[in-house]
Structures are given as C-alpha cells and as structure tokens.
Design a protein around this motif. Sequence first.
Motif, short mmCIF file in Angstrom:
data_model
loop_
_atom_site.label_atom_id
_atom_site.label_comp_id
_atom_site.label_asym_id
_atom_site.label_seq_id
_atom_site.Cartn_x
_atom_site.Cartn_y
_atom_site.Cartn_z
N ILE A 84 10.78 -6.08 -8.04
CA ILE A 84 9.31 -5.45 -6.89
C ILE A 84 9.75 -4.00 -6.86
O ILE A 84 8.63 -3.22 -7.02
N ALA A 85 10.92 -3.74 -6.62
CA ALA A 85 11.03 -2.21 -6.52
C ALA A 85 10.44 -1.33 -7.65
O ALA A 85 10.26 -0.37 -7.36
N GLY A 86 10.93 -2.13 -8.99
CA GLY A 86 10.70 -1.19 -10.02
C GLY A 86 9.18 -1.17 -10.21
O GLY A 86 8.49 -0.34 -10.62
N SER A 87 8.26 -2.33 -9.76
CA SER A 87 6.80 -2.37 -9.74
C SER A 87 6.50 -1.22 -8.96
O SER A 87 5.35 -0.41 -9.18
N VAL A 88 6.92 -1.26 -7.55
CA VAL A 88 6.61 -0.15 -6.62
C VAL A 88 6.80 1.39 -7.27
O VAL A 88 6.25 2.29 -7.13
N ASP A 89 7.81 1.55 -7.90
CA ASP A 89 8.29 2.77 -8.64
C ASP A 89 7.16 3.04 -9.59
O ASP A 89 6.71 4.21 -9.84
N GLN A 90 6.78 2.31 -10.30
CA GLN A 90 5.84 2.48 -11.38
C GLN A 90 4.39 2.78 -10.72
O GLN A 90 3.85 3.86 -11.02
N ALA A 91 3.99 2.15 -9.69
CA ALA A 91 2.69 2.45 -8.94
C ALA A 91 2.81 3.83 -8.36
O ALA A 91 2.12 4.67 -8.26
N THR A 92 4.10 4.52 -7.94
CA THR A 92 4.31 5.61 -7.47
C THR A 92 3.86 6.53 -8.33
O THR A 92 3.41 7.62 -8.31
N GLY A 93 4.46 6.22 -9.65
CA GLY A 93 4.01 7.18 -10.64
C GLY A 93 2.42 7.35 -11.23
O GLY A 93 1.94 8.34 -11.22
N VAL A 94 1.88 6.16 -10.92
CA VAL A 94 0.40 6.13 -11.25
C VAL A 94 -0.15 7.08 -10.12
O VAL A 94 -1.22 7.87 -10.47
N VAL A 95 0.26 6.91 -8.90
CA VAL A 95 -0.28 7.78 -7.73
C VAL A 95 0.08 9.32 -8.14
O VAL A 95 -1.03 10.25 -7.93
N GLU A 96 1.07 9.65 -8.92
CA GLU A 96 1.21 10.78 -8.95
C GLU A 96 0.39 11.54 -10.11
O GLU A 96 -0.14 12.59 -10.29
N GLN A 97 -0.04 10.36 -11.23
CA GLN A 97 -0.92 10.77 -12.11
C GLN A 97 -2.15 11.01 -11.62
O GLN A 97 -2.90 12.09 -12.02
N TYR A 98 -2.61 10.07 -10.61
CA TYR A 98 -4.07 10.36 -9.94
C TYR A 98 -4.01 11.82 -9.49
O TYR A 98 -5.14 12.61 -9.38
N GLN A 99 -2.88 12.29 -8.51
CA GLN A 99 -3.04 13.23 -7.89
C GLN A 99 -3.04 14.70 -8.71
O GLN A 99 -3.81 15.61 -8.70
N GLU A 100 -2.73 14.37 -10.13
CA GLU A 100 -2.54 15.44 -10.94
C GLU A 100 -4.02 15.56 -11.44
O GLU A 100 -4.65 16.82 -11.69
N ILE A 101 -4.84 14.44 -11.68
CA ILE A 101 -6.10 14.38 -12.09
C ILE A 101 -6.97 14.91 -11.10
O ILE A 101 -7.96 16.00 -11.58
N VAL A 102 -6.75 14.58 -9.62
CA VAL A 102 -7.83 15.32 -8.54
C VAL A 102 -7.36 16.71 -8.60
O VAL A 102 -8.34 17.54 -8.54
N GLY A 103 -6.20 17.28 -8.79
CA GLY A 103 -5.82 18.60 -8.89
C GLY A 103 -6.62 19.39 -10.02
O GLY A 103 -7.43 20.25 -9.92
N ASP A 104 -6.60 18.92 -11.19
CA ASP A 104 -7.28 19.33 -12.59
C ASP A 104 -8.79 19.28 -12.18
O ASP A 104 -9.45 20.32 -12.57
N LEU A 105 -9.27 18.17 -11.58
CA LEU A 105 -10.68 18.20 -11.40
C LEU A 105 -11.16 19.32 -10.27
O LEU A 105 -12.29 19.93 -10.52
N ARG A 106 -10.46 19.51 -9.26
CA ARG A 106 -10.65 20.51 -8.42
C ARG A 106 -10.94 22.01 -9.06
O ARG A 106 -11.74 22.90 -8.84
N THR A 107 -9.86 21.97 -10.06
CA THR A 107 -9.68 23.31 -10.62
C THR A 107 -11.10 23.55 -11.59
O THR A 107 -11.60 24.59 -11.68
N GLU A 108 -11.22 22.43 -12.31
CA GLU A 108 -12.54 22.29 -13.23
C GLU A 108 -13.97 22.62 -12.35
O GLU A 108 -14.73 23.61 -12.65
N VAL A 109 -13.74 22.06 -11.24
CA VAL A 109 -15.17 22.19 -10.36
C VAL A 109 -15.18 23.68 -9.87
O VAL A 109 -16.21 24.30 -9.82
N ALA A 110 -14.02 24.43 -9.49
CA ALA A 110 -13.88 25.85 -9.03
C ALA A 110 -14.61 26.50 -10.16
O ALA A 110 -15.22 27.61 -9.90
N SER A 111 -14.02 26.33 -11.43
CA SER A 111 -14.34 27.17 -12.63
C SER A 111 -16.01 27.03 -12.80
O SER A 111 -16.50 27.99 -13.15
N ILE A 112 -16.41 25.81 -12.65
CA ILE A 112 -17.97 25.67 -12.79
C ILE A 112 -18.62 26.58 -11.92
O ILE A 112 -19.67 27.10 -12.11
#
Length: 275
Positions: free
Chosen positions: A203-231
């Motif tokens: 289960i701890a391994g699954s939690v670690d994978q979920a943490t990685g997914v959260v980090e990916q989402y955070q990167e996506i949100v950051g990229d989207l904010r940059t794109e919105v600012a550029s627009i």
Amino acid sequence: MRTSSSSPRLRWPRLVGGTLIATALLGVLISLAGMIVVAQAGATAQQALIRELMTLDRALVATGEGLTIAGGALTDVEGTLGSLSATLVSATQAISETQPTLATISDLTGTSLPQTIRETQVALASAQTAAVSAEDVLSSLRFLGVRYSPEVPLAEAIGGVGASLADIPGDLAEVAAGLDDASANLEQLTGNLAQVATGIDAIAGSVDQATGVVEQYQEIVGDLRTEVASIGEALPGWINIARWGLWLALVWMALAQIGLLAQGWAMIQGDTVTR
C-alpha cells in the motif's frame, strides 16, 4: 410611332441606374454601420475575454492549492504506513523472542493500529475529494488544446489506497484475537503479522505512485497558468489585428460602392441625354 416604341427602352437604363445607386448607398451605409459596431464590439470583446482568463487563472490557483493539500495528505499517509510497517516488523521480532510481550502487542494490534488506520482513511478521503475537484477543473480546459489522460486518475489511485486499507483493521483484529491465545500458536501469529506488514508495504508503494501523480498534476497546472498568462499578454494584439482587418474590409467594401454609384449615375445621365 417612333417615340412610343423607344420609350420603354429609354426607361430601362434609368431604372437600372437608380437600382445601382440605391444598392451602392445601402452598401456604404452597411459599411459605416459595420465600422461603428467593430469599434464598440472590439473593446467589449477584449474586456470580456480578459475577465474569462482571470476567472480561469483563479480556478487554476484553486486547483493548485487542492493538489497541494492532496499531496500533503498523501505524504502523511506514506509516513504513517511506514511507521505501521516498522511497528509490525518489530512486533513480529518481539513475538519470536519472548512470550511476555504478547499482552502489549495485543493492545497494539487491537486498538492503536486500527485507530491509526482509521485516521489514515480519513486523510485519504480528504485527499480524494481534493483530487476529484482537480480532475473536474483540468477536464474543463479542453478548449485550450490541453489533452491529459493519465493511465490511472488521481482520485481513483487515492481511492484504491483507501480501499486497500479497509481490510487491514479486520486483519489486525484477527491478529489481536490470535495474540490472546498465542501461547500455543506463536509461529502462526508471526506469519500473520508478516503478511500484514507485506500488505502495508504494498500500500505504501501505491501511495508513493499517487504522490507522483499529484506532482504531475501540479506541473500541468503550472504549465496551464503560464499558457493563460501568455494568452492574456497576446490577447490585446490579436484583437487589434482583427479590428483593423475588419475595418480595412469594410473600407474596401465602401470604396467598392463608388464604382457602382458612378455606373448607376452614368446610366441615368445617358438616359437623360438620349431623351
């Protein structure tokens, strides 16, 4: 007879010329009205689009905050599961070494560990709620060309972790019951604890994978904010280009009517001369 036969022919150029002049004047009026509309609508459209971009940016900020909460909850859960695994390993070793520790371990597996797991499940539920909100916001951004389709959605991954924890209290209850009668069954009890520890590690391994997914989402949100600012920075320029393009098209349309107007006037003048 000559004047009577030529009269319809002479009226025809005047009628066509008048029609051409009316059409040309109508075209000029339409062009002028279009210029006025473009001048007013351009500024209104720019303000509306900027407001929408600001709303979108606020939504992304809220999504980022939700993901931060989810990531923190997952980090806490991972630490808790690590502590549980270490505790179970220590308990297994203690049982193997001495029987007097059975009472202490029985209390641990019957009360403390189930309580900790219930608290962990509450934290996972909170993280899953935040993840669902993040999924909803990111799914609504397809109009920007964003296509994000993870193999395992974040909410599903966190929910899987919570579901995996659901059976552990029952397992621990069985362990506690076994501890009460463990005098004759120490070897079997040690095996049960080892299985629980293995499950918690998984289960701890699954939690670690979920943490990685959260980090990916955070990167996506950051990229989207940059794109919105550029627009947002490029938007005024795009709107000005569109406004000037429409203005030039309407001016060209108005100028094109001059030729039509001259042609109609020439036909009327020619008809007058003929008369």
